[in-house]
Motif scaffolding. Structure first.
Motif, PDB file in Angstrom:
ATOM      1  N   PHE A  16       0.828  -1.202   0.000  1.00  0.00           N
ATOM      2  CA  PHE A  16       0.000   0.000   0.000  1.00  0.00           C
ATOM      3  C   PHE A  16       0.867   1.259   0.000  1.00  0.00           C
ATOM      4  O   PHE A  16       0.614   2.200  -0.753  1.00  0.00           O
ATOM      5  N   LEU A  17       1.907   1.286   0.812  1.00  0.00           N
ATOM      6  CA  LEU A  17       2.809   2.435   0.864  1.00  0.00           C
ATOM      7  C   LEU A  17       3.581   2.598  -0.441  1.00  0.00           C
ATOM      8  O   LEU A  17       3.791   3.718  -0.907  1.00  0.00           O
ATOM      9  N   ASN A  18       3.985   1.478  -1.039  1.00  0.00           N
ATOM     10  CA  ASN A  18       4.689   1.536  -2.316  1.00  0.00           C
ATOM     11  C   ASN A  18       3.775   2.091  -3.412  1.00  0.00           C
ATOM     12  O   ASN A  18       4.201   2.903  -4.230  1.00  0.00           O
ATOM     13  N   ALA A  19       2.515   1.657  -3.420  1.00  0.00           N
ATOM     14  CA  ALA A  19       1.555   2.167  -4.406  1.00  0.00           C
ATOM     15  C   ALA A  19       1.305   3.662  -4.199  1.00  0.00           C
ATOM     16  O   ALA A  19       1.221   4.422  -5.167  1.00  0.00           O
ATOM     17  N   GLY A  20       1.207   4.099  -2.953  1.00  0.00           N
ATOM     18  CA  GLY A  20       1.029   5.519  -2.661  1.00  0.00           C
ATOM     19  C   GLY A  20       2.220   6.346  -3.119  1.00  0.00           C
ATOM     20  O   GLY A  20       2.066   7.435  -3.664  1.00  0.00           O
ATOM     21  N   LYS A  21       3.409   5.826  -2.914  1.00  0.00           N
ATOM     22  CA  LYS A  21       4.625   6.516  -3.339  1.00  0.00           C
ATOM     23  C   LYS A  21       4.651   6.666  -4.861  1.00  0.00           C
ATOM     24  O   LYS A  21       4.954   7.741  -5.383  1.00  0.00           O
ATOM     25  N   LEU A  22       4.310   5.595  -5.566  1.00  0.00           N
ATOM     26  CA  LEU A  22       4.301   5.651  -7.027  1.00  0.00           C
ATOM     27  C   LEU A  22       3.248   6.629  -7.540  1.00  0.00           C
ATOM     28  O   LEU A  22       3.487   7.364  -8.499  1.00  0.00           O
ATOM     29  N   LEU A  23       2.099   6.657  -6.900  1.00  0.00           N
ATOM     30  CA  LEU A  23       1.044   7.585  -7.310  1.00  0.00           C
ATOM     31  C   LEU A  23       1.475   9.030  -7.085  1.00  0.00           C
ATOM     32  O   LEU A  23       1.259   9.897  -7.942  1.00  0.00           O
ATOM     33  N   LEU A  24       2.095   9.310  -5.955  1.00  0.00           N
ATOM     34  CA  LEU A  24       2.589  10.663  -5.686  1.00  0.00           C
ATOM     35  C   LEU A  24       3.659  11.089  -6.683  1.00  0.00           C
ATOM     36  O   LEU A  24       3.681  12.234  -7.131  1.00  0.00           O
ATOM     37  N   LEU A  25       4.537  10.171  -7.056  1.00  0.00           N
ATOM     38  CA  LEU A  25       5.556  10.492  -8.046  1.00  0.00           C
ATOM     39  C   LEU A  25       4.940  10.737  -9.414  1.00  0.00           C
ATOM     40  O   LEU A  25       5.377  11.616 -10.151  1.00  0.00           O
ATOM     41  N   ASP A  26       3.922   9.960  -9.771  1.00  0.00           N
ATOM     42  CA  ASP A  26       3.258  10.128 -11.063  1.00  0.00           C
ATOM     43  C   ASP A  26       2.523  11.464 -11.148  1.00  0.00           C
ATOM     44  O   ASP A  26       2.467  12.084 -12.205  1.00  0.00           O
ATOM     45  N   LEU A  27       1.952  11.914 -10.056  1.00  0.00           N
ATOM     46  CA  LEU A  27       1.168  13.147 -10.045  1.00  0.00           C
ATOM     47  C   LEU A  27       1.934  14.337  -9.466  1.00  0.00           C
ATOM     48  O   LEU A  27       1.334  15.341  -9.104  1.00  0.00           O
ATOM     49  N   ALA A  28       3.248  14.229  -9.383  1.00  0.00           N
ATOM     50  CA  ALA A  28       4.046  15.263  -8.722  1.00  0.00           C
ATOM     51  C   ALA A  28       3.887  16.640  -9.358  1.00  0.00           C
ATOM     52  O   ALA A  28       3.772  17.641  -8.651  1.00  0.00           O
ATOM     53  N   SER A  29       3.859  16.719 -10.683  1.00  0.00           N
ATOM     54  CA  SER A  29       3.761  18.045 -11.313  1.00  0.00           C
ATOM     55  C   SER A  29       2.403  18.686 -11.052  1.00  0.00           C
ATOM     56  O   SER A  29       2.312  19.898 -10.840  1.00  0.00           O
ATOM     57  N   THR A  31      14.553  12.888 -16.725  1.00  0.00           N
ATOM     58  CA  THR A  31      15.369  11.989 -15.912  1.00  0.00           C
ATOM     59  C   THR A  31      15.105  10.539 -16.287  1.00  0.00           C
ATOM     60  O   THR A  31      16.042   9.742 -16.417  1.00  0.00           O
ATOM     61  N   GLN A  32      13.842  10.201 -16.485  1.00  0.00           N
ATOM     62  CA  GLN A  32      13.522   8.819 -16.840  1.00  0.00           C
ATOM     63  C   GLN A  32      13.980   8.476 -18.251  1.00  0.00           C
ATOM     64  O   GLN A  32      14.376   7.339 -18.510  1.00  0.00           O
ATOM     65  N   LEU A  33      13.939   9.432 -19.162  1.00  0.00           N
ATOM     66  CA  LEU A  33      14.444   9.182 -20.507  1.00  0.00           C
ATOM     67  C   LEU A  33      15.948   8.929 -20.483  1.00  0.00           C
ATOM     68  O   LEU A  33      16.449   8.033 -21.172  1.00  0.00           O
ATOM     69  N   VAL A  34      16.680   9.729 -19.689  1.00  0.00           N
ATOM     70  CA  VAL A  34      18.127   9.551 -19.586  1.00  0.00           C
ATOM     71  C   VAL A  34      18.455   8.196 -18.974  1.00  0.00           C
ATOM     72  O   VAL A  34      19.385   7.508 -19.408  1.00  0.00           O
ATOM     73  N   ARG A  35      17.691   7.783 -17.983  1.00  0.00           N
ATOM     74  CA  ARG A  35      17.911   6.483 -17.325  1.00  0.00           C
ATOM     75  C   ARG A  35      17.342   5.315 -18.127  1.00  0.00           C
ATOM     76  O   ARG A  35      17.470   4.170 -17.713  1.00  0.00           O
ATOM     77  N   ARG A  36      16.690   5.622 -19.238  1.00  0.00           N
ATOM     78  CA  ARG A  36      16.063   4.621 -20.099  1.00  0.00           C
ATOM     79  C   ARG A  36      15.019   3.787 -19.365  1.00  0.00           C
ATOM     80  O   ARG A  36      14.887   2.582 -19.575  1.00  0.00           O
ATOM     81  N   LYS A  37      14.269   4.454 -18.488  1.00  0.00           N
ATOM     82  CA  LYS A  37      13.166   3.804 -17.781  1.00  0.00           C
ATOM     83  C   LYS A  37      11.868   4.152 -18.495  1.00  0.00           C
ATOM     84  O   LYS A  37      11.740   5.226 -19.081  1.00  0.00           O
ATOM     85  N   PRO A  38      10.895   3.260 -18.427  1.00  0.00           N
ATOM     86  CA  PRO A  38       9.612   3.560 -19.071  1.00  0.00           C
ATOM     87  C   PRO A  38       8.886   4.693 -18.334  1.00  0.00           C
ATOM     88  O   PRO A  38       8.975   4.821 -17.114  1.00  0.00           O
ATOM     89  N   ILE A  39       8.177   5.514 -19.098  1.00  0.00           N
ATOM     90  CA  ILE A  39       7.434   6.632 -18.529  1.00  0.00           C
ATOM     91  C   ILE A  39       5.971   6.227 -18.446  1.00  0.00           C
ATOM     92  O   ILE A  39       5.364   5.869 -19.454  1.00  0.00           O
ATOM     93  N   ASP A  40       5.424   6.265 -17.239  1.00  0.00           N
ATOM     94  CA  ASP A  40       4.036   5.860 -17.032  1.00  0.00           C
ATOM     95  C   ASP A  40       3.081   6.858 -17.667  1.00  0.00           C
ATOM     96  O   ASP A  40       3.376   8.057 -17.768  1.00  0.00           O
ATOM     97  N   MET A  41       1.927   6.352 -18.058  1.00  0.00           N
ATOM     98  CA  MET A  41       0.906   7.198 -18.656  1.00  0.00           C
ATOM     99  C   MET A  41       0.461   8.298 -17.700  1.00  0.00           C
ATOM    100  O   MET A  41       0.177   9.418 -18.115  1.00  0.00           O
ATOM    101  N   MET A  42       0.416   8.007 -16.396  1.00  0.00           N
ATOM    102  CA  MET A  42      -0.011   9.008 -15.419  1.00  0.00           C
ATOM    103  C   MET A  42       0.946  10.205 -15.378  1.00  0.00           C
ATOM    104  O   MET A  42       0.520  11.323 -15.121  1.00  0.00           O
ATOM    105  N   GLU A  43       2.218   9.979 -15.619  1.00  0.00           N
ATOM    106  CA  GLU A  43       3.160  11.101 -15.632  1.00  0.00           C
ATOM    107  C   GLU A  43       2.905  12.008 -16.831  1.00  0.00           C
ATOM    108  O   GLU A  43       2.939  13.231 -16.709  1.00  0.00           O
TER     109      GLU A  43
END
Length: 88
Positions: free
Chosen positions: A4-17, A48-60
């Motif tokens: 639950f905490l991990n999901a909350g963290k990911l949601l906050l990061l996705d909606l940070a802007s 940052t995610q493009l430079v790290r070659r990580k996938p960018i979530d749709m929510m971001e």
């Protein structure tokens, strides 16, 4: 609980802007500053995610789009009122 905490963290990061935009606007009532900081944070996260070659979530992408699309629209009535009131 950990999931639950991990999901909350990911949601906050996705909606940070979006969260940044709302928080700055509520604190300062300065739309231009809010839009600028929200867009900067969203672009920095995606860059940052493009430079790290990580996938960018749709929510971001949606969060960044929300700040870009809704922010200037909030300014238009103020600009229109300022321009039209001086002509009357």
């Amino acid at each position: 609980m950990r999931d639950f905490l991990n999901a909350g963290k990911l949601l906050l990061l996705d909606l940070a802007s979006t969260i940044m935009f709302v928080a700055v606007f509520l604190l300062t009532h300065d739309t231009s500053l809010s839009i600028g900081l929200g867009m900067t944070l969203g672009l920095a996260q995606i860059g940052t995610q493009l430079v790290r070659r990580k996938p960018i979530d749709m929510m971001e992408w949606l969060s960044l789009f929300l700040v870009i699309a809704a922010g200037p629209r909030r300014c238009l009535p103020t600009i229109h009122a300022t321009c039209c009131s001086s002509q009357a």
